[in-house]
Design a protein around this motif. Structure first.
Motif, PDB file in Angstrom:
ATOM      1  N   HIS A  31      34.373  31.064  44.568  1.00 36.34           N
ATOM      2  CA  HIS A  31      33.827  29.704  44.440  1.00 36.34           C
ATOM      3  C   HIS A  31      32.835  29.420  45.562  1.00 36.34           C
TER       4      HIS A  31
ATOM      5  N   THR B 249      38.190  23.162  42.205  1.00 37.35           N
ATOM      6  CA  THR B 249      36.992  23.400  42.997  1.00 37.35           C
ATOM      7  C   THR B 249      36.547  22.168  43.780  1.00 37.35           C
TER       8      THR B 249
ATOM      9  N   CYS C 122      44.134  26.432  40.947  1.00 41.90           N
ATOM     10  CA  CYS C 122      43.024  26.208  41.868  1.00 41.90           C
ATOM     11  C   CYS C 122      42.098  25.146  41.316  1.00 41.90           C
TER      12      CYS C 122
ATOM     13  N   HIS D 165      39.416  34.790  44.982  1.00 40.47           N
ATOM     14  CA  HIS D 165      39.056  33.759  44.005  1.00 40.47           C
ATOM     15  C   HIS D 165      38.374  32.573  44.707  1.00 40.47           C
ATOM     16  N   GLU D 166      38.976  32.088  45.790  1.00 35.75           N
ATOM     17  CA  GLU D 166      38.401  30.916  46.465  1.00 35.75           C
ATOM     18  C   GLU D 166      37.058  31.258  47.104  1.00 35.75           C
TER      19      GLU D 166
ATOM     20  N   HIS E 282      34.982  28.974  37.168  1.00 38.91           N
ATOM     21  CA  HIS E 282      36.110  29.541  36.428  1.00 38.91           C
ATOM     22  C   HIS E 282      35.663  30.255  35.159  1.00 38.91           C
TER      23      HIS E 282
HETATM   24 ZN   LIG Z   1      39.374  28.284  41.124  1.00 37.43          ZN
END
Ligand SMILES: [Zn+2]
Length: 458
Positions: free
Chosen positions: A215, A37, A35, A211-212, A221
């Motif tokens: 953000h 950002t 991933c 997780h997304e 992270h």
């Molecule tokens: Zn991430």
């Protein structure tokens, strides 16, 4: 300040053709896309300081406590089943955070978070803008990309394809030529497949979505926690090289630990949903972290502290200066006043706390690479030719400068204070810095703009 890194995930997609009649349908795929950002990919060119605040949470980028964020899927992509899952998994955060994720129809013109459902074919991976950065993106662009190829059970669909099952019939009905059917097409087609029995890799779909959205709510992270990981850098670079990441990209996404931390009093949390999985060969001491699929207790505590349900303003809230809608920087020569008149057009917003900012105009060389030294005492910013305004910005305000005919924000730079440039052209650079009121340091770069070249004949 460093140049913006535009981070795009690149994965080699094999060009294998899937023929519905052929038995060999195995493919070596990466286990899951990492991933990113996408910090700064939509900001003004050149100067966004992407390292600032990169840590466990970026308290400068959190939304106001109690916000209702409008979220939509884009482009009418995605079966009801896949959308339902992403919605449900995203809303896991609502259980702990005083934030509402309000999912609205695809044709809603103005939203905070826009989800693009992609596939392995488009190689965009999983990523999201961080917190209020979401509002910097144009409404036509996604703020979050999800690679749905990681969410679906390919083997199930491939079996249906091979045995002439419902998925095969679905493709036939769409008029697909199944003798020339390829993996990239397959990846795209299963996003929309309205199977009554959808087969998902629920763990990955849930973990990645959470997780997304972590953000999107301002979390970063967890492996960036200071001193948490003793990286074996050479092997890490080599590994990410295979995903076409150069050294700078790997530094930024994986290795970099910022000097500015908002660890918010929490300890390093290897169980965080915001932690990358780390194999032991990537560390010097054999330390490893498994893929996390669920929110940890630490995640629940930090998000509840950032967005408390029992108070108006979080104890972790910091003063915020948020610039949006930077329309233009106008510099005019006023030969009556004998001065440059510098007029920036933008909107500034603050959070729940009083904030300080400096609006700074500096002269640069024509190529924009160097500031111009000055002997002027008054029109001087750190030894370079410049002028500035110090602003006290009241809490919870939004102000658009120079919206009307009557100008309400201008910096005046008298010709006589401009160093002798021997006929050379120059430019005016305009920046906004946030002043850290507790340390008195100008530690946060907010925005940047550069004028067209100018000349001054005396
Ligand atoms: Zn991430």
């Amino acid at each position: 300040m460093r140049k913006v890194l535009i981070i795009v995930l690149l994965f080699a997609v094999t060009g294998i053709q899937v023929n519905a009649q052929i038995k060999e349908l195995s493919e070596k795929r990466p286990s899951k896309s990492p991933c990113t950002t996408l910090v700064g990919d939509d900001m003004l060119p050149g100067m966004a300081d992407t390292t600032t605040g990169r840590s466990v949470a970026d308290n400068y980028k959190t939304w106001e406590n109690g916000s209702v964020l409008l979220v939509k899927f884009m482009n009418n992509v995605g079966s009801p089943a896949i959308r339902e899952r992403i919605t449900r998994y995203a809303k896991e955060w609502e259980k702990f955070a005083n934030i509402t994720l309000k999912f609205v129809p695809d044709n809603t013109p103005t939203t905070n978070i826009r989800i693009r459902l992609g596939s392995r074919r488009d190689k965009l991976g999983h990523n999201s803008a961080v917190g209020v950065d979401n509002d910097q993106r144009a409404q036509t662009r996604q703020t979050m990309n999800l690679d749905t190829s990681d969410f679906l059970d390919h083997d199930f669909f491939i079996t249906e394809l091979k045995t002439g099952g419902p998925f095969y019939k679905f493709l036939q009905a769409k008029g697909k030529d199944l003798t020339k059917y390829t993996y990239p097409q397959f990846y795209d087609d299963i996003i929309d497949y309205p199977s009554p029995l959808p087969r998902f890799k629920e763990k990955v779909a849930k973990g990645t979505t959470m997780h997304e959205f972590g953000h999107a709510l301002g979390l970063l992270h967890e492996q960036s926690y200071p001193g948490a990981i003793k990286w074996n850098k050479d092997t890490v670079y080599k590994y990410y090289e295979r995903h076409d990441w150069d050294k700078a990209k790997t530094d930024f996404n994986v290795l970099e630990v910022s000097e500015q931390f908002f660890t918010n009093g929490t300890a390093y949390d290897p169980k965080s949903i915001m932690h990358y999985s780390i194999p032991s060969w990537q560390t010097l001491d054999g330390y490893s972290v498994d893929e996390n699929y669920e929110m940890s207790d630490g995640d629940k505590r930090i998000i509840a502290a950032m967005y408390p349900k029992d108070k108006k303003v979080s104890d972790l809230a910091v003063p915020k200066v948020i610039v949006s809608n930077f329309v233009k920087l106008e510099v005019k020569k006023d030969d009556v006043k004998k001065a440059l008149i510098i007029t920036p057009y933008f909107t500034v917003k603050t959070g729940a706390k009083l904030a300080n900012a400096y609006y700074v105009a500096r002269l640069t060389t024509e190529d924009g690479q160097y500031y111009i030294a000055t002997s002027s005492l008054k029109y001087n910013w750190g030894g370079n030719s410049g002028t500035y305004l110090k602003m006290n910005l009241l809490p919870k305000t939004s102000k658009t400068y120079n919206k009307l005919l009557r100008k309400d924000l201008q910096l005046v730079f008298p010709y006589k204070e401009i160093p002798e440039l021997a006929g050379k052209n120059f430019r005016v650079e305009f920046t906004v810095y946030q002043n850290n009121m507790s340390t008195g340091k100008l530690d946060r770069f907010v925005t940047y703009s550069l004028s067209s070249p100018l000349s001054l004949v005396r």
